[in-house]
Motif scaffolding. Structure first.
Motif, mmCIF file in Angstrom:
data_model
loop_
_atom_site.group_PDB
_atom_site.id
_atom_site.type_symbol
_atom_site.label_atom_id
_atom_site.label_comp_id
_atom_site.label_asym_id
_atom_site.label_seq_id
_atom_site.Cartn_x
_atom_site.Cartn_y
_atom_site.Cartn_z
ATOM 1 N N VAL A 82 0.814 -1.218 0.000
ATOM 2 C CA VAL A 82 0.000 0.000 0.000
ATOM 3 C C VAL A 82 0.843 1.261 0.000
ATOM 4 C CG1 VAL A 82 -1.996 -1.093 1.078
ATOM 5 C CG2 VAL A 82 -0.222 -0.053 2.519
ATOM 6 N N GLY A 83 2.109 1.154 0.364
ATOM 7 C CA GLY A 83 2.943 2.342 0.412
ATOM 8 C C GLY A 83 4.406 1.988 0.259
ATOM 9 N N ARG A 84 5.215 2.987 -0.088
ATOM 10 C CA ARG A 84 6.631 2.745 -0.324
ATOM 11 C C ARG A 84 7.407 4.034 -0.109
ATOM 12 N NH1 ARG A 84 9.780 -0.789 -4.662
ATOM 13 N NH2 ARG A 84 8.164 -2.226 -3.954
ATOM 14 N N GLN A 85 8.645 3.874 0.336
ATOM 15 C CA GLN A 85 9.570 4.984 0.410
ATOM 16 C C GLN A 85 10.856 4.569 -0.288
ATOM 17 O OE1 GLN A 85 11.559 6.468 4.124
ATOM 18 N NE2 GLN A 85 10.102 8.144 3.880
ATOM 19 N N ALA A 86 11.418 5.475 -1.061
ATOM 20 C CA ALA A 86 12.552 5.121 -1.907
ATOM 21 C C ALA A 86 13.826 4.875 -1.119
ATOM 22 C CB ALA A 86 12.784 6.214 -2.946
ATOM 23 N N LEU A 87 13.912 5.356 0.114
ATOM 24 C CA LEU A 87 15.111 5.152 0.921
ATOM 25 C C LEU A 87 15.014 3.847 1.684
ATOM 26 C CD1 LEU A 87 15.588 8.776 2.300
ATOM 27 C CD2 LEU A 87 16.790 7.694 0.405
ATOM 28 N N GLY A 88 16.036 3.017 1.572
ATOM 29 C CA GLY A 88 16.010 1.719 2.236
ATOM 30 C C GLY A 88 16.806 1.722 3.525
ATOM 31 N N GLY A 89 17.171 0.521 3.959
ATOM 32 C CA GLY A 89 17.911 0.372 5.202
ATOM 33 C C GLY A 89 18.384 -1.055 5.364
ATOM 34 N N SER A 90 19.023 -1.331 6.508
ATOM 35 C CA SER A 90 19.561 -2.661 6.755
ATOM 36 C C SER A 90 18.856 -3.397 7.886
ATOM 37 C CB SER A 90 21.060 -2.566 7.067
ATOM 38 O OG SER A 90 21.284 -1.699 8.170
#
Length: 366
Positions: A82-90
């Motif tokens: 339903v949603g997304r942010q382009a910055l990821g993580g570990s």
């Protein structure tokens, strides 16, 4: 019809369901209502390589190096991103309507999930190092790093602050009820478990296990650790009694067929993400004798120590007598509650005879 789990990377459980990050499937929702049976129900292709995940309410938040995805699992048979942010993580943990993400660049990002369709970053804190794992208990987040254990106060998500740090390396942590359980590495003895008082940031208990841990989880008075031996030749689950934080002790262990990269505890069962073997389940009803009950079975237990380099002289069991002056060889021991062997020391090129730490002052034979 069930769907394949695929290459399992991480796993969490909630109620009668397991949520598994896999490759190439992305996120798989599995039915675990029948003990020992993991049945894939549905999957979501996220379009990126997923690593870890966390759940809050009906939302599962999955991270990878390039993105964070919010998946609605209110209908386990039909999960939907339903949603997304382009910055990821570990690494990631969730509490309420917030996701806390550690990045490989050494930052903590706080993400608001108030509107799941549009996750928003509220704050960012530089924490340095290279975060390896994180755990949340109340408003306290423990972060494992290569060079230290770090505690963070997130009672104000818009302004997370450092509580303090302990200058000791660790790869995995589990925080619960005022204590932080962490691994510690020792190049000679292999390492083990340390118990840290979160209020004083001091080590109050230590248990030498002579193996390294990938992931830890705590439930009640038991700590569960996904481990690998110092040779990297055997992997499994170790159960540690932490009812007395100052004197943690191993209760039992069992082997898995691959190194678990994720671990979750639900009642009397431990679920482990074991790569191409999918999710393996251990029955820990009797913590002294955990047993794999599903997935690919682990290798059979040898009745004698393994000898990969043909240089073994001293072995340890609970029945053999003490001997001393062991030099120039590798040393193995058998866990008290299993029949498999793991190396506990390398005395090759040692200037002095092996004497070993106090807990190994007995039970030697050559």
């Amino acid at each position: 019809m069930s769907i394949p789990i695929g290459n399992a990377i991480d796993v969490i459980t909630d109620g009668g369901f397991a949520y598994v990050t896999t490759y190439p499937a992305g996120l798989v929702v599995a039915d675990i209502s029948t003990p020992g049976v993991v049945t894939g129900l549905a999957s979501v292709n996220l379009g990126f390589f997923p690593t870890h995940l966390a759940k809050t309410g009906n939302l599962v938040v999955v991270i990878g190096g390039v993105a964070l995805a919010v998946v609605d699992v209110s209908n386990p048979l039909a999960p939907v991103e339903v949603g997304r942010q382009a910055l990821g993580g570990s690494e990631i943990v969730c509490l309420g309507s917030y996701a806390y993400v550690c990045t490989s660049a050494g930052t903590l990002r706080v993400i608001s999930l108030a509107n799941p369709t549009a996750p928003v970053q509220l704050s960012e804190l530089s924490i340095g190092g290279s975060p390896q794992d994180m755990s949340i208990s109340g408003n306290l987040i423990a972060v494992a790093g290569n060079d230290r254990l770090l505690l963070l106060d997130v009672s104000n998500p818009t302004n997370p602050v450092r509580v303090g740090s302990l200058g000791t390396s660790c790869q995995t942590v589990a925080a619960e009820s005022g204590f932080v359980y962490k691994d510690w590495a020792d190049n000679l003895y292999g390492g083990g478990i340390q118990v840290v008082d979160a209020g004083t940031l001091t080590v109050v208990g230590q248990h030498q296990t002579n193996c390294w841990f990938n992931r830890l989880a705590v439930q009640g008075n038991l700590l569960f650790g996904a481990f690998r031996n110092t040779l990297g030749t055997s992997f499994g689950l170790r159960v540690v009694d932490v009812s007395n934080p100052t004197a943690p002790t191993t209760k039992g262990a069992c082997l898995t067929g691959a190194s678990p990269s994720g671990l979750a505890v639900s009642g009397n069962y431990v679920y482990m993400a074991c790569g191409s073997l999918g999710v393996q389940v251990a029955d820990v009803t009797n913590p002294a004798k955990p047993k794999i009950i599903t997935g690919a079975q682990p290798p059979s237990y040898p009745s004698q120590p393994q000898n990969p380099r043909a240089h073994y002289l001293a072995y340890v069991t609970m029945q053999w007598d003490q001997v001393a002056n062991v030099t120039g060889y590798y040393i193995e021991r058998a866990l008290e509650t299993t029949e498999y062997w793991e190396r506990i020391a390398d005395t090759h090129n040692s200037a002095n005879a092996w004497t070993g730490p106090t807990e190994f002052g007995v039970n030697w034979k050559y």
